[in-house]
Scaffold this active site. Sequence first.
Site, PDB file in Angstrom:
ATOM      1  N   ARG A  38       5.306   2.593   7.959  1.00 37.46           N
ATOM      2  CA  ARG A  38       5.853   3.360   6.829  1.00 37.46           C
ATOM      3  C   ARG A  38       5.630   4.829   7.178  1.00 37.46           C
ATOM      4  O   ARG A  38       4.509   5.247   7.429  1.00 37.46           O
ATOM      5  CB  ARG A  38       5.127   2.970   5.538  1.00 37.46           C
ATOM      6  CG  ARG A  38       5.426   3.853   4.328  1.00 37.46           C
ATOM      7  CD  ARG A  38       6.895   3.763   3.936  1.00 37.46           C
ATOM      8  NE  ARG A  38       7.131   4.273   2.599  1.00 37.46           N
ATOM      9  CZ  ARG A  38       7.297   5.561   2.308  1.00 37.46           C
ATOM     10  NH1 ARG A  38       7.208   6.478   3.240  1.00 37.46           N
ATOM     11  NH2 ARG A  38       7.546   5.925   1.072  1.00 37.46           N
ATOM     12  N   GLU A  46      15.978   3.771  -1.948  1.00 35.66           N
ATOM     13  CA  GLU A  46      15.891   2.318  -1.831  1.00 35.66           C
ATOM     14  C   GLU A  46      17.300   1.729  -1.793  1.00 35.66           C
ATOM     15  O   GLU A  46      18.288   2.422  -2.043  1.00 35.66           O
ATOM     16  CB  GLU A  46      15.101   1.739  -3.014  1.00 35.66           C
ATOM     17  CG  GLU A  46      13.685   2.277  -3.121  1.00 35.66           C
ATOM     18  CD  GLU A  46      12.816   2.023  -1.899  1.00 35.66           C
ATOM     19  OE1 GLU A  46      13.002   0.981  -1.229  1.00 35.66           O
ATOM     20  OE2 GLU A  46      11.957   2.871  -1.603  1.00 35.66           O
ATOM     21  N   ARG A  82       1.548  -2.036   5.331  1.00 36.70           N
ATOM     22  CA  ARG A  82       2.306  -1.333   6.366  1.00 36.70           C
ATOM     23  C   ARG A  82       1.410  -0.242   6.947  1.00 36.70           C
ATOM     24  O   ARG A  82       0.649   0.399   6.220  1.00 36.70           O
ATOM     25  CB  ARG A  82       3.567  -0.691   5.785  1.00 36.70           C
ATOM     26  CG  ARG A  82       4.537  -1.680   5.190  1.00 36.70           C
ATOM     27  CD  ARG A  82       5.695  -0.988   4.516  1.00 36.70           C
ATOM     28  NE  ARG A  82       5.222  -0.200   3.375  1.00 36.70           N
ATOM     29  CZ  ARG A  82       6.011   0.375   2.484  1.00 36.70           C
ATOM     30  NH1 ARG A  82       7.320   0.278   2.591  1.00 36.70           N
ATOM     31  NH2 ARG A  82       5.523   1.068   1.488  1.00 36.70           N
TER      32      ARG A  82
END
Length: 186
Positions: A38, A46, A82
């Site tokens: 990330r 998104e 992540r």
Amino acid sequence: MKKIKFLLIFLISCNSSYKVNKIIDGDTFVLENGIKIRILGIDAPEKDEPFYDSAKIYLENLILNKKIKIEYDLQKYDKYNRMLAYVFIDSKFVNEEILKKGYAWVYIIPPNFKYSYRLKMAEEKAKNEKRGLWKNPYYVASKKGKKFHIFYCPSAKKIKEKNRIIFKTKEEAIKRGYKPAEDCNP
């Protein structure tokens, strides 16, 4: 689990460059070894938001199937497990490049502040030049609410997809009966 995370951090820190295998969206990708990264300091649209495809394609063109270098800040993982990283390819600071082009906005989450000033300056440049998202900013409201937010407001991110309404202009939101939210002053 902690031993696995430590081993992954150790393995990544022993090697200096990594091939990008897959782009998930405008701020997340997967390395050839399967580690999900990330990108720190930014937030890209998104899947259900305007500019999602543009942001994802820009990141693909920039790093997909290429060797990158990564750098950490104080927190190495997010709540989704992540790995959090600053990304570099050749002499380019990827996080900053994405912001300069207007494909994301600054999203600093403590304790990761290392490049916050530099990233804020890149976002400001994109805003001033009306690039990407900043050319036509959009607004978000909840079907169940009475307030609207600018797209990068943290409160806008909390609105669930099934309840989200997107407006192209402030005027459109106001015409539909929504008022500007105080927390982000859209």
